[in-house]
Design a protein around this motif. Structure first.
Motif, PDB file in Angstrom:
ATOM      1  N   GLU A 193       3.973 -49.711 160.768  1.00  0.00           N
ATOM      2  CA  GLU A 193       3.118 -49.601 161.951  1.00  0.00           C
ATOM      3  C   GLU A 193       1.733 -49.080 161.607  1.00  0.00           C
ATOM      4  N   GLY A 194       1.516 -48.740 160.323  1.00  0.00           N
ATOM      5  CA  GLY A 194       0.170 -48.400 159.872  1.00  0.00           C
ATOM      6  C   GLY A 194      -0.102 -46.942 159.596  1.00  0.00           C
ATOM      7  N   LYS A 195       0.914 -46.092 159.618  1.00  0.00           N
ATOM      8  CA  LYS A 195       0.678 -44.676 159.324  1.00  0.00           C
ATOM      9  C   LYS A 195       0.220 -44.500 157.873  1.00  0.00           C
ATOM     10  N   THR A 196      -0.732 -43.611 157.674  1.00  0.00           N
ATOM     11  CA  THR A 196      -1.128 -43.236 156.319  1.00  0.00           C
ATOM     12  C   THR A 196      -0.009 -42.406 155.689  1.00  0.00           C
ATOM     13  N   ILE A 197      -0.102 -42.172 154.397  1.00  0.00           N
ATOM     14  CA  ILE A 197       0.939 -41.396 153.727  1.00  0.00           C
ATOM     15  C   ILE A 197       1.006 -39.981 154.294  1.00  0.00           C
ATOM     16  N   SER A 198      -0.131 -39.382 154.603  1.00  0.00           N
ATOM     17  CA  SER A 198      -0.134 -38.018 155.163  1.00  0.00           C
ATOM     18  C   SER A 198       0.441 -38.008 156.578  1.00  0.00           C
ATOM     19  N   GLU A 199       0.072 -39.007 157.373  1.00  0.00           N
ATOM     20  CA  GLU A 199       0.628 -39.124 158.724  1.00  0.00           C
ATOM     21  C   GLU A 199       2.137 -39.339 158.674  1.00  0.00           C
ATOM     22  N   LEU A 200       2.583 -40.139 157.714  1.00  0.00           N
ATOM     23  CA  LEU A 200       4.014 -40.395 157.583  1.00  0.00           C
ATOM     24  C   LEU A 200       4.768 -39.129 157.188  1.00  0.00           C
ATOM     25  N   ALA A 201       4.211 -38.363 156.261  1.00  0.00           N
ATOM     26  CA  ALA A 201       4.853 -37.120 155.849  1.00  0.00           C
ATOM     27  C   ALA A 201       5.004 -36.169 157.039  1.00  0.00           C
ATOM     28  N   ASP A 202       3.959 -36.050 157.843  1.00  0.00           N
ATOM     29  CA  ASP A 202       4.031 -35.196 159.036  1.00  0.00           C
ATOM     30  C   ASP A 202       5.109 -35.695 159.998  1.00  0.00           C
ATOM     31  N   TYR A 203       5.154 -36.990 160.185  1.00  0.00           N
ATOM     32  CA  TYR A 203       6.131 -37.606 161.099  1.00  0.00           C
ATOM     33  C   TYR A 203       7.557 -37.332 160.636  1.00  0.00           C
ATOM     34  N   ILE A 204       7.837 -37.548 159.360  1.00  0.00           N
ATOM     35  CA  ILE A 204       9.191 -37.324 158.834  1.00  0.00           C
ATOM     36  C   ILE A 204       9.563 -35.850 158.912  1.00  0.00           C
ATOM     37  N   ASN A 205       8.627 -34.981 158.614  1.00  0.00           N
ATOM     38  CA  ASN A 205       8.925 -33.543 158.687  1.00  0.00           C
ATOM     39  C   ASN A 205       9.248 -33.093 160.109  1.00  0.00           C
ATOM     40  N   LYS A 206       8.730 -33.820 161.100  1.00  0.00           N
ATOM     41  CA  LYS A 206       9.078 -33.513 162.492  1.00  0.00           C
ATOM     42  C   LYS A 206      10.445 -34.074 162.876  1.00  0.00           C
ATOM     43  N   LEU A 207      10.851 -35.157 162.230  1.00  0.00           N
ATOM     44  CA  LEU A 207      12.167 -35.745 162.516  1.00  0.00           C
ATOM     45  C   LEU A 207      13.312 -34.961 161.866  1.00  0.00           C
ATOM     46  N   ILE A 208      13.056 -34.360 160.726  1.00  0.00           N
ATOM     47  CA  ILE A 208      14.131 -33.700 159.967  1.00  0.00           C
ATOM     48  C   ILE A 208      14.908 -32.679 160.803  1.00  0.00           C
ATOM     49  N   PRO A 209      14.263 -31.793 161.560  1.00  0.00           N
ATOM     50  CA  PRO A 209      15.025 -30.780 162.310  1.00  0.00           C
ATOM     51  C   PRO A 209      15.894 -31.354 163.425  1.00  0.00           C
ATOM     52  N   VAL A 210      15.680 -32.625 163.794  1.00  0.00           N
ATOM     53  CA  VAL A 210      16.461 -33.219 164.886  1.00  0.00           C
ATOM     54  C   VAL A 210      17.371 -34.351 164.395  1.00  0.00           C
ATOM     55  N   MET A 211      17.531 -34.440 163.058  1.00  0.00           N
ATOM     56  CA  MET A 211      18.417 -35.447 162.480  1.00  0.00           C
ATOM     57  C   MET A 211      19.826 -34.865 162.375  1.00  0.00           C
ATOM     58  N   HIS A 212      20.693 -35.285 163.275  1.00  0.00           N
ATOM     59  CA  HIS A 212      22.041 -34.706 163.352  1.00  0.00           C
ATOM     60  C   HIS A 212      23.003 -35.373 162.373  1.00  0.00           C
ATOM     61  N   HIS A 213      23.822 -34.537 161.744  1.00  0.00           N
ATOM     62  CA  HIS A 213      24.900 -34.964 160.855  1.00  0.00           C
ATOM     63  C   HIS A 213      26.196 -34.331 161.378  1.00  0.00           C
ATOM     64  N   TRP A 214      27.169 -35.147 161.748  1.00  0.00           N
ATOM     65  CA  TRP A 214      28.481 -34.645 162.162  1.00  0.00           C
ATOM     66  C   TRP A 214      29.541 -35.314 161.292  1.00  0.00           C
ATOM     67  N   VAL A 215      30.369 -34.502 160.654  1.00  0.00           N
ATOM     68  CA  VAL A 215      31.228 -34.974 159.567  1.00  0.00           C
ATOM     69  C   VAL A 215      32.669 -34.541 159.788  1.00  0.00           C
ATOM     70  N   MET A 216      33.600 -35.460 159.550  1.00  0.00           N
ATOM     71  CA  MET A 216      35.022 -35.118 159.498  1.00  0.00           C
ATOM     72  C   MET A 216      35.487 -35.241 158.060  1.00  0.00           C
ATOM     73  N   ALA A 217      36.011 -34.152 157.515  1.00  0.00           N
ATOM     74  CA  ALA A 217      36.594 -34.181 156.169  1.00  0.00           C
ATOM     75  C   ALA A 217      38.095 -34.411 156.295  1.00  0.00           C
ATOM     76  N   ASP A 218      38.595 -35.382 155.582  1.00  0.00           N
ATOM     77  CA  ASP A 218      40.001 -35.770 155.715  1.00  0.00           C
ATOM     78  C   ASP A 218      40.890 -35.165 154.625  1.00  0.00           C
ATOM     79  N   ASP A 219      40.369 -35.102 153.397  1.00  0.00           N
ATOM     80  CA  ASP A 219      41.186 -34.720 152.246  1.00  0.00           C
ATOM     81  C   ASP A 219      41.046 -33.226 151.969  1.00  0.00           C
ATOM     82  N   LEU A 220      41.923 -32.428 152.565  1.00  0.00           N
ATOM     83  CA  LEU A 220      41.838 -30.982 152.382  1.00  0.00           C
ATOM     84  C   LEU A 220      42.125 -30.573 150.945  1.00  0.00           C
ATOM     85  N   HIS A 221      42.983 -31.312 150.267  1.00  0.00           N
ATOM     86  CA  HIS A 221      43.276 -30.960 148.878  1.00  0.00           C
ATOM     87  C   HIS A 221      42.068 -31.210 147.988  1.00  0.00           C
ATOM     88  N   HIS A 222      41.270 -32.218 148.339  1.00  0.00           N
ATOM     89  CA  HIS A 222      40.028 -32.416 147.596  1.00  0.00           C
ATOM     90  C   HIS A 222      39.067 -31.264 147.859  1.00  0.00           C
TER      91      HIS A 222
END
Length: 292
Positions: free
Chosen positions: A143-172
């Protein structure tokens, strides 16, 4: 000449086709299986993920090797020589020392190429959480963001990027020192599935336990319902370690609750999978701010 390149690594767990479609460069990280070293390419050319997880189930030991600064320099320098700037998105620094090595590489190359920009980002993410950030990064670049603009954009997305995980192998998890032998035994007998999320610092932290896989998937869907900010718009990514049926089941649950949208579903590669074990499933989406 000119412009910039987005580089990330194979712990994004993206399909090779998506990395090519989005025009991002991938650094293959390294994993070990029973003392033998392999590169974790996105197309799994050195070892299939199915073969890797079957080996873990047979009791073979998987581990990982940190990427050093010279490997980063080797991959980045040709782009700098072409006159391109570099934006590198790295696996969470809370899970690996690789980000520290990338910073060392950036400092050294910046001295050698003072007219070029080299930006390293600690994504505080892993697996398709990084993959989803890469999706947004490529879209914003186009969409045309400069590298600096892109870095700022990604750094704003990181705190709202959710990860929800189910671990299946307890022995592992026990072999990795994450749960005790007694807890692994009782959890297996009782069909307990640990539910894990990624904190805003990029650490994997147990949240609760679910009784059985269906309850675990329901818990993950509840988290999306509670935390997601734009349910009608955004893509959802799902990764799994040799559990395609569970991934499809979770996808259908998301569609039933929130409607269809763009999905990317892919295997958790051996670098991340060496620590999570087979049967793991993870859900990624943009939401409100992650908890600490």
């Amino acid at each position: 000449m000119g412009g910039y390149v987005i580089i990330t690594d194979s712990t994004t767990d993206l399909p090779q086709s998506k990395a090519e479609e989005w025009g991002v460069e991938i650094i293959p990280y390294i994993f070990n299986l029973d003392g033998k070293e392999y590169f974790n390419y996105l197309d799994w050319r050195e070892m299939s993920v199915k073969g890797f997880y079957d080996a873990l189930r047979e009791g073979k030991k998987g581990s990982t090797t940190q990427v050093n600064q010279f490997r980063y320099m080797e991959i980045w320098e040709p782009f700098l020589q072409e006159g391109k700037d570099v934006l590198y998105m790295c696996l969470s620094s809370a899970l690996s020392k690789s980000y520290e090595q990338s910073e060392l590489a950036a400092r050294e190359l910046s001295e050698k190429y003072p007219d070029r920009k080299i930006i390293t980002i600690d994504t505080k993410s892993a697996s398709l959480g990084m993959g989803l950030l890469t999706y947004y990064a490529a879209k914003a670049r186009d969409e045309g963001k400069t590298i600096s603009e892109l870095a700022d954009y990604i750094n704003k997305l990181i705190p709202v990027m959710h990860h929800w995980v189910m671990a299946d192998d307890l022995h592992h998890l026990r072999r990795g020192g994450r749960v005790s032998g007694a807890a692994a035994f009782m959890g297996t007998v009782l069909n307990i599935k640990p539910m894990i999320h990624m904190t805003k610092e990029g650490k994997l932290t147990p949240m609760t336990k679910a009784r059985g896989r269906n309850k675990a998937l329901e818990f993950m869907l509840e988290q999306m319902t509670h935390h997601e900010m734009s349910p009608a718009k955004q893509p959802v990514f799902i990764s799994h370690s040799d559990a395609p049926d569970l991934a499809e089941q979770l996808k259908q649950m998301v569609i039933a609750k929130h409607g269809d949208r763009e999905f990317v579903i892919n295997e958790i590669g051996p670098v991340v999978g060496a620590h999570t074990g087979p049967g793991t499933i993870a859900l990624f989406f943009i939401g409100n701010e992650r908890r600490g």
